[in-house]
Each structure stands twice: as C-alpha cells, then as structure tokens.
Design an enzyme around this catalytic site. Structure first.
Site, PDB file in Angstrom:
ATOM      1  N   ASP A 149      -4.325  -0.598  -4.096  1.00 23.24           N
ATOM      2  CA  ASP A 149      -3.008  -0.721  -3.455  1.00 23.24           C
ATOM      3  C   ASP A 149      -2.853  -2.050  -2.740  1.00 23.24           C
ATOM      4  OD1 ASP A 149      -4.809  -0.281  -1.432  1.00 23.24           O
ATOM      5  OD2 ASP A 149      -3.702   1.363  -0.482  1.00 23.24           O
ATOM      6  N   LYS A 202      -8.239  -2.054  16.305  1.00 22.47           N
ATOM      7  CA  LYS A 202      -6.909  -2.630  16.113  1.00 22.47           C
ATOM      8  C   LYS A 202      -6.376  -3.158  17.441  1.00 22.47           C
ATOM      9  CE  LYS A 202      -5.780   0.645  12.422  1.00 22.47           C
ATOM     10  NZ  LYS A 202      -4.876   1.727  11.994  1.00 22.47           N
ATOM     11  N   ASP A 259      -1.316  -5.569   1.738  1.00 22.99           N
ATOM     12  CA  ASP A 259      -1.855  -4.211   1.639  1.00 22.99           C
ATOM     13  C   ASP A 259      -0.657  -3.265   1.683  1.00 22.99           C
ATOM     14  OD1 ASP A 259      -3.074  -1.774   1.933  1.00 22.99           O
ATOM     15  OD2 ASP A 259      -3.716  -2.111   3.992  1.00 22.99           O
TER      16      ASP A 259
END
Length: 279
Positions: A149, A202, A259
């Site tokens: 993907d 993150k 992505d």
C-alpha cells in the site's frame, strides 16, 4: 571444473559512453561488476505484503484489497511491480489473505507484465513478520519485501539499496523516507554508519523526520527472529530486537513516497499521478 568462454556485444553508443567514463585499466572489472549486479537482481525475489484488511480505507476495502485500489490506470500493486521490474527485479511473491482472490485473478502468473508471480496464502492474518515467515520455503538468499500500500518513484535505486545492505553485512535493511510531517508514523533514529539505534513514538506535532518506508532487504537469517505459525509484527516484534543487536540498518531515500493509510493519502496519490509527480 570445465570452463566456458563467452562474449558480450555492446551497442556502439553504449561502448563509446563506457570508454569516455571508465579508464581502460578499470573497464574489465567494471563490466564484471555490472554483470554480477544484474544477475543478482534478476534472481532476487521480492515479496509484496498484500494481506492486510485495509481498515483505514473504510468501505472501499470491503470489496477489494487495498493493493488493488487503482491509482491512475493501474492498481497500487501493479505500480510497485513495474517500478521494480524497471530496475531488474522479475520474481515476485504476493502474500495474500483478505480478498486475495482479486489479486490472483488480476495478476495470474505475472506473464502479462513480463514477470514471474507466485503466491503465499494466509488462512488467518499473520501480520507483517508472520506473512514473511509463512513464505519461508519460497524464499532463498537475500530478498526484498515491500508493503502493498505504498508508492514510490524510480529514483529509489534498488541496486544501491542492495549494495548498501551487503556492505553493512546486515540481517535487515529498512528504507527510510524523509517526510515533512512524521506525526502519523513515528520517527527512526540512525547513527553515522546508518545503523538504526532507536524508534521514537509518534510526535504530537507535525515535525519533519525519517520514517519507515515499508521497503526492506532481508538475509535468510531474518527467519530465526520470527516465530512460526502465529501472528507477529516486524515493527513491534522483530526490528527492536535487531536494533538492540546492531543488525538493523537504514537506507535513506529522499524521493517521492506515499503511504496510503487513509482516504486523504489515496486522494493525494491519485492527484499526484495525474499531475505527473508520480511517474
């Protein structure tokens, strides 16, 4: 051992360019290295992980797997295969699970694209590492793995990636993409030798940095780090162990990369294709 003599014929323009760029005393070694590199790539296998449910793409992936979503005139997985084919990769294994029959029906044995395609079937989702372990018998020697993907351009030099991996004597080499907003991905830290030294959570704010691009080179030793017959993750179960042992390296790629994890990413990829940013 019986020896065989062979000859190679160069097109005139290519030979003139070779003579202008490579000194006479280095030409034989240069040609031999180029042939070795070509043979290595043509025999190398690339596994494309296509088995995820694609939950972030909502209702679209209830009817087709995410790697079959079209960008421009071709599915995402076809873009990946053709990108790699242009750089000398001809042998592919598609790891399929969720709606995998769509991929088998569309790609078949790969002959329509001028490549060879085999399949690794998962009865239950095995995760990014488990899918690789499931195909262990189909993989021999150093091999590539690409998530089904993502999209990238031809400026990702696969030959240089493989050479980097071999020079470092790594068990695993991950491609890192440079992004302006790493808040969705988490950051990867590397030392001056390209060795991965830390994975960072993150960031809460949009900050630039290096993130996992979902493109890897693995040596067969990787299989000893993945448990059999159970789900496991490269990111959570395998890479932290390899990093702790100094066996995980990173190859930095600064070109186009996306992505496709959310609808906004898919819209961007389609827009980029028609604007010529994605070749």
């Amino acid at each position: 051992m019986q020896k065989h003599r062979t000859s190679i014929e160069f097109p005139a323009d290519l030979w003139e360019e070779l003579k202008s760029r490579v000194p006479p005393r280095k030409r034989t070694a240069f040609i031999i290295d180029a042939i070795k590199d070509k043979l290595v790539r043509e025999s190398m296998k690339c596994m494309i992980l296509c088995g995820g449910p694609g939950a972030g793409m909502g209702p679209i992936t209830q009817s087709i797997p995410k790697p079959m979503m079209p960008v421009g005139y071709k599915p995402i997985a076809e873009h990946i295969i053709l990108r790699l084919k242009k750089q000398g990769i001809y042998n592919f294994i598609l790891a399929v699970s969720h709606l995998g029959e769509h991929l088998v029906r569309y790609f078949g044995d790969g002959s329509s694209l001028g490549v060879r395609i085999d399949y690794s079937f998962e009865k239950v989702p095995l995760g990014t590492a488990g899918a690789i372990k499931n195909a262990e018998r189909k993989l021999n020697g150093t091999f590539l793995v690409v998530y089904g993907d993502i999209l990238f351009n031809e400026d990702l030099d696969i030959g240089k990636l493989i050479s980097f991996h071999n020079e470092k004597k790594a068990i695993a080499t991950m491609v890192l993409a440079k992004v302006e907003d790493a808040s969705r991905f988490g950051l990867v830290s590397i030392d001056n030798e390209g060795r991965v030294i830390a994975f960072r959570e993150k960031p809460r704010q949009a900050v630039p940095g290096l993130v996992n691009a979902g493109i890897y080179v693995f040596d067969p030793e990787i299989f000893s780090y993945i448990p059999s017959s159970m789900p496991s993750s490269l990111e959570e179960d395998v890479f932290p162990v390899l990093a702790d042992r100094g066996k995980l390296y990173a190859f930095v790629y600064k070109g186009y990369w996306v992505d496709i994890g959310e609808p906004e990413d898919y819209e961007k990829a389609c827009r980029d294709f028609f604007e010529g940013l994605l070749d």
